[in-house]
Write a protein that holds these residues in place. Structure first.
Motif, PDB file in Angstrom:
ATOM      1  N   GLU A   6     -22.165  25.777   8.016  1.00 49.57           N
ATOM      2  CA  GLU A   6     -22.926  24.559   7.734  1.00 49.57           C
ATOM      3  C   GLU A   6     -24.408  24.768   8.034  1.00 49.57           C
ATOM      4  O   GLU A   6     -25.278  24.253   7.328  1.00 49.57           O
ATOM      5  N   ARG A   7     -24.700  25.549   9.074  1.00 48.75           N
ATOM      6  CA  ARG A   7     -26.105  25.832   9.381  1.00 48.75           C
ATOM      7  C   ARG A   7     -26.749  26.617   8.236  1.00 48.75           C
ATOM      8  O   ARG A   7     -27.888  26.344   7.844  1.00 48.75           O
ATOM      9  N   LEU A   8     -25.999  27.591   7.695  1.00 43.31           N
ATOM     10  CA  LEU A   8     -26.534  28.364   6.572  1.00 43.31           C
ATOM     11  C   LEU A   8     -26.732  27.480   5.344  1.00 43.31           C
ATOM     12  O   LEU A   8     -27.734  27.603   4.636  1.00 43.31           O
ATOM     13  N   ARG A   9     -25.763  26.618   5.085  1.00 43.84           N
ATOM     14  CA  ARG A   9     -25.904  25.713   3.929  1.00 43.84           C
ATOM     15  C   ARG A   9     -27.155  24.848   4.061  1.00 43.84           C
ATOM     16  O   ARG A   9     -27.905  24.658   3.096  1.00 43.84           O
ATOM     17  N   ASP A  10     -27.365  24.315   5.261  1.00 44.85           N
ATOM     18  CA  ASP A  10     -28.554  23.480   5.478  1.00 44.85           C
ATOM     19  C   ASP A  10     -29.828  24.279   5.247  1.00 44.85           C
ATOM     20  O   ASP A  10     -30.780  23.801   4.612  1.00 44.85           O
ATOM     21  N   ARG A  11     -29.854  25.511   5.775  1.00 44.17           N
ATOM     22  CA  ARG A  11     -31.072  26.318   5.658  1.00 44.17           C
ATOM     23  C   ARG A  11     -31.357  26.679   4.205  1.00 44.17           C
ATOM     24  O   ARG A  11     -32.513  26.660   3.748  1.00 44.17           O
ATOM     25  N   LEU A  12     -30.309  27.014   3.463  1.00 44.69           N
ATOM     26  CA  LEU A  12     -30.490  27.366   2.062  1.00 44.69           C
ATOM     27  C   LEU A  12     -30.926  26.160   1.235  1.00 44.69           C
ATOM     28  O   LEU A  12     -31.756  26.273   0.329  1.00 44.69           O
ATOM     29  N   ALA A  13     -30.371  24.983   1.549  1.00 41.84           N
ATOM     30  CA  ALA A  13     -30.776  23.767   0.840  1.00 41.84           C
ATOM     31  C   ALA A  13     -32.237  23.439   1.126  1.00 41.84           C
ATOM     32  O   ALA A  13     -32.987  23.052   0.225  1.00 41.84           O
ATOM     33  N   VAL A  14     -32.655  23.605   2.377  1.00 40.76           N
ATOM     34  CA  VAL A  14     -34.056  23.363   2.729  1.00 40.76           C
ATOM     35  C   VAL A  14     -34.969  24.344   1.985  1.00 40.76           C
ATOM     36  O   VAL A  14     -36.084  23.994   1.584  1.00 40.76           O
ATOM     37  N   ALA A  15     -34.490  25.562   1.771  1.00 39.73           N
ATOM     38  CA  ALA A  15     -35.285  26.565   1.053  1.00 39.73           C
ATOM     39  C   ALA A  15     -35.348  26.300  -0.450  1.00 39.73           C
ATOM     40  O   ALA A  15     -36.077  26.990  -1.161  1.00 39.73           O
ATOM     41  N   GLY A  16     -34.567  25.327  -0.913  1.00 39.52           N
ATOM     42  CA  GLY A  16     -34.634  24.963  -2.327  1.00 39.52           C
ATOM     43  C   GLY A  16     -33.498  25.481  -3.179  1.00 39.52           C
ATOM     44  O   GLY A  16     -33.551  25.371  -4.407  1.00 39.52           O
ATOM     45  N   LEU A  17     -32.437  26.018  -2.551  1.00 39.99           N
ATOM     46  CA  LEU A  17     -31.303  26.530  -3.312  1.00 39.99           C
ATOM     47  C   LEU A  17     -30.225  25.454  -3.443  1.00 39.99           C
ATOM     48  O   LEU A  17     -30.098  24.573  -2.591  1.00 39.99           O
ATOM     49  N   GLN A  18     -29.442  25.564  -4.492  1.00 37.41           N
ATOM     50  CA  GLN A  18     -28.361  24.625  -4.771  1.00 37.41           C
ATOM     51  C   GLN A  18     -27.028  25.346  -4.621  1.00 37.41           C
ATOM     52  O   GLN A  18     -26.849  26.454  -5.140  1.00 37.41           O
ATOM     53  N   GLU A  19     -26.084  24.710  -3.936  1.00 34.96           N
ATOM     54  CA  GLU A  19     -24.779  25.336  -3.751  1.00 34.96           C
ATOM     55  C   GLU A  19     -23.921  25.174  -4.992  1.00 34.96           C
ATOM     56  O   GLU A  19     -23.906  24.112  -5.628  1.00 34.96           O
ATOM     57  N   ILE A  20     -23.206  26.231  -5.339  1.00 32.69           N
ATOM     58  CA  ILE A  20     -22.266  26.188  -6.444  1.00 32.69           C
ATOM     59  C   ILE A  20     -20.893  26.646  -5.942  1.00 32.69           C
ATOM     60  O   ILE A  20     -20.789  27.291  -4.884  1.00 32.69           O
ATOM     61  N   PHE A 128     -38.286  40.129  -5.784  1.00 29.21           N
ATOM     62  CA  PHE A 128     -37.523  40.666  -4.660  1.00 29.21           C
ATOM     63  C   PHE A 128     -38.011  40.113  -3.327  1.00 29.21           C
ATOM     64  O   PHE A 128     -37.211  39.792  -2.442  1.00 29.21           O
ATOM     65  N   PHE A 129     -39.325  39.968  -3.173  1.00 29.33           N
ATOM     66  CA  PHE A 129     -39.866  39.565  -1.877  1.00 29.33           C
ATOM     67  C   PHE A 129     -39.601  38.090  -1.580  1.00 29.33           C
ATOM     68  O   PHE A 129     -39.478  37.700  -0.415  1.00 29.33           O
ATOM     69  N   VAL A 130     -39.491  37.268  -2.618  1.00 29.88           N
ATOM     70  CA  VAL A 130     -39.088  35.877  -2.404  1.00 29.88           C
ATOM     71  C   VAL A 130     -37.652  35.831  -1.889  1.00 29.88           C
ATOM     72  O   VAL A 130     -37.331  35.118  -0.931  1.00 29.88           O
ATOM     73  N   LEU A 131     -36.767  36.589  -2.524  1.00 26.43           N
ATOM     74  CA  LEU A 131     -35.373  36.661  -2.066  1.00 26.43           C
ATOM     75  C   LEU A 131     -35.308  37.184  -0.634  1.00 26.43           C
ATOM     76  O   LEU A 131     -34.571  36.641   0.206  1.00 26.43           O
ATOM     77  N   LYS A 132     -36.063  38.233  -0.334  1.00 23.72           N
ATOM     78  CA  LYS A 132     -36.067  38.803   1.023  1.00 23.72           C
ATOM     79  C   LYS A 132     -36.511  37.755   2.041  1.00 23.72           C
ATOM     80  O   LYS A 132     -35.961  37.668   3.148  1.00 23.72           O
ATOM     81  N   GLY A 133     -37.495  36.927   1.686  1.00 24.76           N
ATOM     82  CA  GLY A 133     -37.944  35.874   2.590  1.00 24.76           C
ATOM     83  C   GLY A 133     -36.851  34.859   2.869  1.00 24.76           C
ATOM     84  O   GLY A 133     -36.708  34.386   4.011  1.00 24.76           O
ATOM     85  N   VAL A 134     -36.051  34.521   1.862  1.00 23.19           N
ATOM     86  CA  VAL A 134     -34.931  33.589   2.067  1.00 23.19           C
ATOM     87  C   VAL A 134     -33.906  34.202   3.017  1.00 23.19           C
ATOM     88  O   VAL A 134     -33.408  33.537   3.937  1.00 23.19           O
ATOM     89  N   VAL A 135     -33.595  35.484   2.825  1.00 25.07           N
ATOM     90  CA  VAL A 135     -32.631  36.154   3.709  1.00 25.07           C
ATOM     91  C   VAL A 135     -33.164  36.213   5.141  1.00 25.07           C
ATOM     92  O   VAL A 135     -32.425  35.992   6.109  1.00 25.07           O
ATOM     93  N   GLU A 136     -34.455  36.482   5.298  1.00 25.42           N
ATOM     94  CA  GLU A 136     -35.046  36.517   6.644  1.00 25.42           C
ATOM     95  C   GLU A 136     -34.962  35.137   7.309  1.00 25.42           C
ATOM     96  O   GLU A 136     -34.723  35.043   8.521  1.00 25.42           O
ATOM     97  N   ALA A 137     -35.142  34.068   6.536  1.00 23.50           N
ATOM     98  CA  ALA A 137     -35.014  32.722   7.098  1.00 23.50           C
ATOM     99  C   ALA A 137     -33.589  32.458   7.553  1.00 23.50           C
ATOM    100  O   ALA A 137     -33.364  31.802   8.588  1.00 23.50           O
ATOM    101  N   LEU A 138     -32.609  32.973   6.825  1.00 25.93           N
ATOM    102  CA  LEU A 138     -31.207  32.819   7.242  1.00 25.93           C
ATOM    103  C   LEU A 138     -30.954  33.539   8.563  1.00 25.93           C
ATOM    104  O   LEU A 138     -30.282  33.001   9.452  1.00 25.93           O
ATOM    105  N   LEU A 139     -31.473  34.752   8.682  1.00 23.86           N
ATOM    106  CA  LEU A 139     -31.288  35.507   9.924  1.00 23.86           C
ATOM    107  C   LEU A 139     -31.923  34.764  11.096  1.00 23.86           C
ATOM    108  O   LEU A 139     -31.364  34.728  12.203  1.00 23.86           O
ATOM    109  N   GLU A 140     -33.075  34.171  10.850  1.00 23.70           N
ATOM    110  CA  GLU A 140     -33.749  33.404  11.903  1.00 23.70           C
ATOM    111  C   GLU A 140     -32.910  32.206  12.326  1.00 23.70           C
ATOM    112  O   GLU A 140     -32.829  31.868  13.512  1.00 23.70           O
ATOM    113  N   SER A 141     -32.244  31.546  11.365  1.00 19.10           N
ATOM    114  CA  SER A 141     -31.426  30.377  11.701  1.00 19.10           C
ATOM    115  C   SER A 141     -30.215  30.755  12.539  1.00 19.10           C
ATOM    116  O   SER A 141     -29.654  29.909  13.244  1.00 19.10           O
ATOM    117  N   LEU A 142     -29.792  32.024  12.471  1.00 21.10           N
ATOM    118  CA  LEU A 142     -28.680  32.514  13.291  1.00 21.10           C
ATOM    119  C   LEU A 142     -29.170  33.179  14.569  1.00 21.10           C
ATOM    120  O   LEU A 142     -28.376  33.747  15.313  1.00 21.10           O
TER     121      LEU A 142
END
Length: 311
Positions: A6-20, A128-142
Motif C-alpha cells: 500500500e505504501r508503494l501504491r501511494d508513492r506511485l500514485a503521488v508520482a503520477g502513475l495509474q494502477e492497472i 530512462f532517467f525519469v523512470l530511474k527517478g521514480v524507482v529511487e523515490a520508491l526505494l526512499e519510501s521503503l
C-alpha cells in the motif's frame, strides 16, 4: 507485506502513475516477443488443461507483456501513459508441485513527463532517467539506501539504456528503454517506452520500518567540486564508490552532477564531475585538511580506476 504494498501504491500514485490490473493468463508467444529471437516452446509454463481462449492458455511469468498491451491500447486515446501493476507471476516448480508465485512490481512509462496544459507547448518526454527517478523515490519510501544502478544487458531493453538494480549482493530487477524489436512486436506508438520489473519480495525483506535519523550538524560543511576523466567503460557508480571509500569519515556526501564527452577529451573517455561535502562532527575543517582529503581521493581513484583530474 500488504502495508508495504500500500505504501508503494501511494508513492506511485503521488508520482503520477495509474494502477492497472492485467490478465494473469497469456500465451507463451506473447511473452517470447519480449526476447527477440527466442523460441516460445523452449520455456516451460504452467498450462491450462482447458483454456477458455487461445489467448489465455498459460500462466504469466512476467508483468511486462501485460503492461505493454495496455500501453498499446491506451496510445489511441492519450499521450501520457504512466502505469504500474503489482501482482504475482507463476514459475514452474518440480514435477507435481505447485508453482512459485513471487510478487513483482511492473512499471511502464511513455509520453510527456507532465500532462499537457496551456503554458507548456513542448513538455519534456519520459526517458530512462525519469523512470530511474521514480524507482529511487520508491526505494526512499521503503527507507532503503545503498541501491546501485549498473549498466546491464537485457534482451527486452535497448543496448546502452538498460540498468540492473542491486541492493547489496542481491539483484532486485531491471529497468530501461524498450528494445526497438520489442517495440515493433507489440505494435506500440512511436516514442520511447520505459519499463521496469522489480522483485517485491526481495525489496520488502530489506525494507526498514523507519528512516534512520542523524543529529543536525553543528558545524558547516566544506564543499568541493571535482571533475575526473576516466575510460568510457568505467561506471559512474564504481567511481562514486571509490571516492566514498577513499574519503574516510569526513566525506559526508558525494553527488554526480555532470557527465561530459566531447572534442576536449580523447576518444573513448568521459569526464564525471562530482560535488563533495566534507564535514566533521566536532569542529569546522580547515582548508588544509579538506585539500589533503581531496588529494588522497584523487590519488586513490587514479590507482584503482585510472582516473585523472580534468584540466
Amino acid at each position: 507485506a500488504v502495508d508495504w504494498e500500500e505504501r508503494l501504491r501511494d508513492r506511485l500514485a503521488v508520482a503520477g502513475l495509474q494502477e492497472i490490473v492485467t490478465y494473469r493468463l497469456t500465451t507463451a508467444e506473447r511473452e517470447a516477443a519480449l526476447t527477440p529471437g527466442a523460441d516460445a516452446a523452449a520455456r516451460p509454463y504452467i498450462r491450462l488443461a482447458n483454456p477458455i481462449s487461445a489467448d489465455r492458455a498459460v500462466m504469466r511469468q512476467t508483468l511486462l507483456a501485460g503492461l505493454l498491451e495496455v500501453m498499446a491500447h491506451n496510445a489511441r486515446v492519450r499521450d501520457r501513459r504512466w502505469f504500474f501493476e503489482i501482482g504475482p507471476v507463476y514459475l514452474p516448480a518440480g514435477p507435481g508441485e505447485l508453482p512459485d508465485e513471487p510478487r513483482r512490481l511492473g512499471i511502464g512509462m511513455a509520453g510527456p513527463v507532465v500532462p499537457s496544459f496551456w503554458a507548456e507547448h513542448a513538455p519534456a518526454q519520459t526517458d530512462f532517467f525519469v523512470l530511474k527517478g521514480v524507482v529511487e523515490a520508491l526505494l526512499e519510501s521503503l527507507h532503503l539506501s545503498g541501491a546501485t544502478f549498473r549498466p546491464a544487458d537485457h534482451p527486452t531493453f535497448a543496448p546502452g539504456r538498460t540498468a540492473c538494480l542491486t541492493l547489496g549482493d542481491r539483484t532486485i530487477g531491471y529497468l530501461g528503454q524498450l528494445h526497438p524489436a520489442v517495440h515493433r512486436a507489440f505494435d506500440l506508438a512511436a516514442g520511447p517506452i520505459c519499463l521496469a520489473e522489480l522483485d517485491l519480495e526481495a525489496l520488502f525483506r530489506m525494507a526498514q520500518p523507519a528512516a534512520a535519523l542523524a543529529p543536525v550538524p553543528r558545524f558547516p560543511a566544506a564543499l568541493q567540486d571535482i571533475a575526473l576523466v576516466v575510460d568510457d567503460s568505467v561506471a559512474a557508480a564504481d567511481l562514486a564508490d571509490a571516492i566514498r571509500a577513499a574519503g574516510g569519515a569526513w566525506l559526508a556526501e558525494v553527488h554526480l552532477f555532470d557527465v561530459y564527452r566531447g572534442s576536449q577529451l580523447p576518444a573513448g573517455q568521459k569526464s564525471l564531475a562530482f560535488s563533495l561535502a566534507f564535514q566533521a562532527g566536532d569542529r569546522t575543517l580547515t582548508d588544509a585538511e579538506v585539500d589533503a582529503e581531496r588529494t588522497r581521493i584523487v590519488e586513490t581513484v587514479s590507482r584503482r580506476l585510472g582516473a585523472r583530474l580534468r584540466g
